[in-house]
Motif scaffolding. Structure first.
Motif, short mmCIF file in Angstrom:
data_model
loop_
_atom_site.label_atom_id
_atom_site.label_comp_id
_atom_site.label_asym_id
_atom_site.label_seq_id
_atom_site.Cartn_x
_atom_site.Cartn_y
_atom_site.Cartn_z
N GLU A 1 -1.34 1.24 -4.93
CA GLU A 1 -0.37 0.18 -4.68
C GLU A 1 0.96 0.51 -5.36
O GLU A 1 1.04 1.30 -6.28
CB GLU A 1 -0.88 -1.15 -5.23
CG GLU A 1 -2.12 -1.68 -4.58
CD GLU A 1 -2.58 -3.01 -5.16
OE1 GLU A 1 -3.45 -3.65 -4.54
OE2 GLU A 1 -2.07 -3.40 -6.25
N GLU A 2 2.01 -0.14 -4.88
CA GLU A 2 3.32 -0.04 -5.52
C GLU A 2 4.05 -1.36 -5.38
O GLU A 2 3.79 -2.14 -4.45
CB GLU A 2 4.14 1.10 -4.93
CG GLU A 2 4.43 0.96 -3.45
CD GLU A 2 5.13 2.18 -2.88
OE1 GLU A 2 5.39 3.10 -3.65
OE2 GLU A 2 5.41 2.18 -1.67
N SER B 1 0.86 -1.18 0.00
CA SER B 1 0.00 0.00 0.00
C SER B 1 0.89 1.23 0.00
O SER B 1 1.84 1.33 0.79
CB SER B 1 -0.89 0.01 1.25
OG SER B 1 -1.46 1.28 1.44
N LYS B 2 0.61 2.17 -0.90
CA LYS B 2 1.41 3.40 -0.95
C LYS B 2 1.27 4.21 0.33
O LYS B 2 2.23 4.85 0.78
CB LYS B 2 0.98 4.25 -2.15
CG LYS B 2 1.52 3.79 -3.48
CD LYS B 2 1.15 4.78 -4.57
CE LYS B 2 1.74 4.35 -5.90
NZ LYS B 2 1.40 5.31 -6.99
N ASN B 3 0.11 4.20 0.92
CA ASN B 3 -0.14 5.02 2.11
C ASN B 3 0.48 4.43 3.37
O ASN B 3 1.18 5.11 4.11
CB ASN B 3 -1.64 5.21 2.32
CG ASN B 3 -2.27 6.06 1.23
OD1 ASN B 3 -1.62 6.93 0.67
ND2 ASN B 3 -3.54 5.81 0.94
N LYS C 1 2.06 -1.24 4.01
CA LYS C 1 1.71 -2.62 4.38
C LYS C 1 1.78 -3.54 3.17
O LYS C 1 1.35 -3.20 2.08
CB LYS C 1 0.31 -2.65 4.97
CG LYS C 1 -0.16 -4.03 5.40
CD LYS C 1 -1.58 -3.99 5.95
CE LYS C 1 -2.05 -5.38 6.34
NZ LYS C 1 -3.44 -5.38 6.85
N ALA C 2 2.34 -4.73 3.39
CA ALA C 2 2.40 -5.74 2.33
C ALA C 2 1.01 -6.32 2.09
O ALA C 2 0.35 -6.77 3.03
CB ALA C 2 3.37 -6.84 2.72
#
Length: 202
Positions: free
Chosen positions: A72-73, A48-50, A53-54
């Motif tokens: 997402e990244e 999660s970009k924010n 978290k995986a």
């Protein structure tokens, strides 16, 4: 494969790819690392970009067909070090034979980033594979066909190419680009590209 290359280029800094120009041997043997020299089980983590978290982990086949969703990244950091790997001895035995051949130059060309090169070298040393004369190059997902073609173009002594990779797409990329160069330059060149399943040699 196209999505994979775009993902690597978009989310990673490009590595500094060095094209060696001082190869005097007639044989060039190029080996992929992950799932060719060793089963490494490294995966791409979707975060999660924010929150960071995986969210899930992707293997190679999944990564080939996916791009990050909104918010997402991709995190490729698992590929920066060789933490755990299972040697594929039938491949490393081939490597050793080429290394022992004074008329052969061995290269490990990996889709990993340049920063993984030292870790790969340490792993090969752990396996008892001499690395003094090896060239290890991280391509950051770049084309292995382009890389190998440039090496052959820059080193006229090379008359034979052996390429080992677990990806059929990479094998085809190398086969097509090097063969095209061979035809355009009218160089005598033997090309043997093998997908590492049970060595389906061409």
């Amino acid at each position: 494969m196209k999505l994979l290359l775009e993902n690597w280029r978009k989310y990673l800094n490009e590595s500094k790819v060095v094209i060696p120009g001082d190869i005097y041997e007639e044989v060039l043997a190029v080996f992929d690392f992950d799932e060719t020299i060793a089963d490494t089980h490294a995966k791409t983590v979707v975060r999660s970009k924010n929150s960071g978290k995986a969210l899930r982990r992707l293997d190679q086949k999944q990564l080939d067909t996916q791009s990050p969703k909104s918010g997402e990244e991709f995190d490729f950091s698992e590929f920066d070090d060789v933490d755990y790997a299972e040697e594929k001895k039938y491949i490393t035995d081939k490597m050793k034979k080429f290394i022992d051949d004074p008329n052969a130059q061995v290269i490990v060309a990996t889709a990993r980033r340049e920063r993984a090169q030292d870790s790969i070298q340490r792993y090969l040393n752990f396996l008892g594979i001499p690395t003094k004369s090896l060239i290890i190059q991280g391509l950051t997902g770049g084309s292995k066909g382009d890389y190998i073609q440039k090496i052959i173009e820059k080193n006229p002594s090379i008359k034979e190419l052996y390429f080992f990779d677990d990806s059929e797409a990479n094998v085809q990329d190398v086969w097509k680009k090097v063969n095209k160069f061979k035809e355009e330059s009218r160089r005598e060149l033997v090309i043997k590209a093998a997908q590492v399943k049970e060595d389906m040699a061409r």
